[in-house]
Design an enzyme around this catalytic site. Structure first.
Site, PDB file in Angstrom:
ATOM      1  N   THR A  15     -29.482  10.139 -11.734  1.00  0.00           N
ATOM      2  CA  THR A  15     -28.942  10.372 -10.395  1.00  0.00           C
ATOM      3  C   THR A  15     -27.466  10.706 -10.433  1.00  0.00           C
ATOM      4  OG1 THR A  15     -30.591   8.946  -9.340  1.00  0.00           O
ATOM      5  CG2 THR A  15     -28.547   9.296  -8.137  1.00  0.00           C
ATOM      6  N   SER A  61     -34.551   9.598 -15.196  1.00  0.00           N
ATOM      7  CA  SER A  61     -34.866   8.490 -16.099  1.00  0.00           C
ATOM      8  C   SER A  61     -36.209   7.833 -15.814  1.00  0.00           C
ATOM      9  CB  SER A  61     -33.753   7.437 -16.100  1.00  0.00           C
ATOM     10  OG  SER A  61     -33.836   6.567 -14.994  1.00  0.00           O
ATOM     11  N   THR A  94     -30.721   5.221 -13.196  1.00  0.00           N
ATOM     12  CA  THR A  94     -30.819   3.781 -12.943  1.00  0.00           C
ATOM     13  C   THR A  94     -32.216   3.212 -13.179  1.00  0.00           C
ATOM     14  OG1 THR A  94     -31.295   4.123 -10.589  1.00  0.00           O
ATOM     15  CG2 THR A  94     -28.981   3.851 -11.215  1.00  0.00           C
ATOM     16  N   ASP A  95     -33.264   4.054 -13.053  1.00  0.00           N
ATOM     17  CA  ASP A  95     -34.627   3.521 -13.050  1.00  0.00           C
ATOM     18  C   ASP A  95     -35.003   2.836 -14.355  1.00  0.00           C
ATOM     19  OD1 ASP A  95     -35.102   4.238 -10.456  1.00  0.00           O
ATOM     20  OD2 ASP A  95     -36.218   6.059 -10.932  1.00  0.00           O
TER      21      ASP A  95
END
Length: 322
Positions: A15, A61, A94-95
């Site tokens: 992101t 991700s 972030t995932d």
């Protein structure tokens, strides 16, 4: 003590490198569109900092896979071995950042800092959070007391072993559970809460790195959840699928258990059947805080404090063998 010399910045997408079709859209964006050098160019405070920049990949991700991990590990190992490099920062989505950070921590065990950072808003947001996170990450990567693998987001420095994404939208989306963050980044300065000694220091396992870089796939370790009405059907379906197609055989299963590692009796029976057929099974807790307290009498071993997703990686690495 290490001086704050050259820092290497590796980009993997996420992101933080995302773009939306209209400003202010913080959810309808495409991740991994902006090159890492362009992200750095958007942070004027980094001008004059000695850096090298390298784009390892451009991926959302959520789609992270072994190939990206292998490329990232190889480049990290290369740069960390250089005497002129004080630390490395990695931009990431972030995932799955907690999984990648834990993998790097487990395999490379670096004494120099490897600092993962990210963003919850795309680069095209009206108020993007990526530039500050990137500035903080580069700061930590050059700090003389920083060491090991950490995640930096929203001004907090988290150890790879403990960090978890705990919010789906807020910019302060990460937490370290009972351990708490290692430090805060405040106006370019680190304020230590636990100190760098909060990052586990171990000798690197070069054999493990070599095996992982040569692997065509990680050992298949599946993740299941214990919940009300869990009847074990998913586990038995895995065993049936594996019996007809060896590539689908689960070498390991991690169960995200309730509370202190408790498992629904019907699911526990299915897991016992899997263990009888040679499948390695580990219990973690689905609770956001706390850990499974070790119980030698329980036939299913605990995850040694790791979350379900990190326990899955730990078991897969163990199954790679010596």
């Amino acid at each position: 003590m290490r001086n704050s010399g050259l820092r290497v910045i590796l980009g993997t997408g996420g992101t933080i490198a995302g773009k939306a079709s209209r400003p202010g859209d913080n959810v309808g964006y495409v991740a991994g569109q902006v090159k890492v050098e362009d992200l750095l160019a958007g942070v004027p405070a980094l001008q004059g900092v000695p850096m090298e920049v390298e784009q390892v990949d451009q991926i959302d991700s959520k789609d992270m896979h072994l190939g990206v991990w292998q490329r990232l590990l190889a480049r990290l190992a290369h740069h960390l071995a250089r005497q002129d490099v004080s630390g490395v920062a990695v931009t990431h989505g972030t995932d799955t950042i907690e999984e990648t950070a834990y993998l790097v921590h487990s395999v490379l065990r670096p004494s120099k800092p490897v600092v993962f950072t990210c963003a919850m808003r795309p680069a095209t947001a009206l108020v993007p959070d990526g530039p500050q996170n990137l500035l903080d990450a580069v700061t930590v990567a050059g700090h003389p007391q920083a060491q090991g693998v950490v995640v930096v987001c929203a001004g907090q420095v988290h150890a790879a072993e403990h960090v978890a994404k705990v919010h789906s939208y807020r910019t302060d989306a990460f937490d370290s559970g009972d351990a708490g963050p290692l430090a805060s980044v405040e106006e370019g300065q680190l304020r230590w809460h636990h100190g760098a000694e909060g990052v586990s220091a171990q000798a690197p396992d070069n054999g493990l790195l070599g095996r992982l870089l040569q692997a065509e796939a990680l050992p298949r370790v599946e993740l299941v959840t214990s919940h009300a009405g869990a009847d074990g059907g998913v586990v038995r379906a895995m065993l049936r699928a594996g019996a007809s197609d060896a590539s689908l055989w689960p070498q390991g299963i991690v169960v995200a258990a309730t509370g202190n590692g408790t498992v629904h009796r019907d699911l526990a029976q299915a897991l016992s059947e899997a263990m009888a057929q040679g499948v390695r099974v580990v219990r973690a807790t689905r609770c956001a805080r706390g850990r499974v307290i070790p119980d030698p009498a329980n036939p299913i071993p605990d995850s040694a404090g790791l979350s379900p997703v990190k326990a899955r990686l730990a078991l897969a690495l163990a199954l790679l063998g010596p």
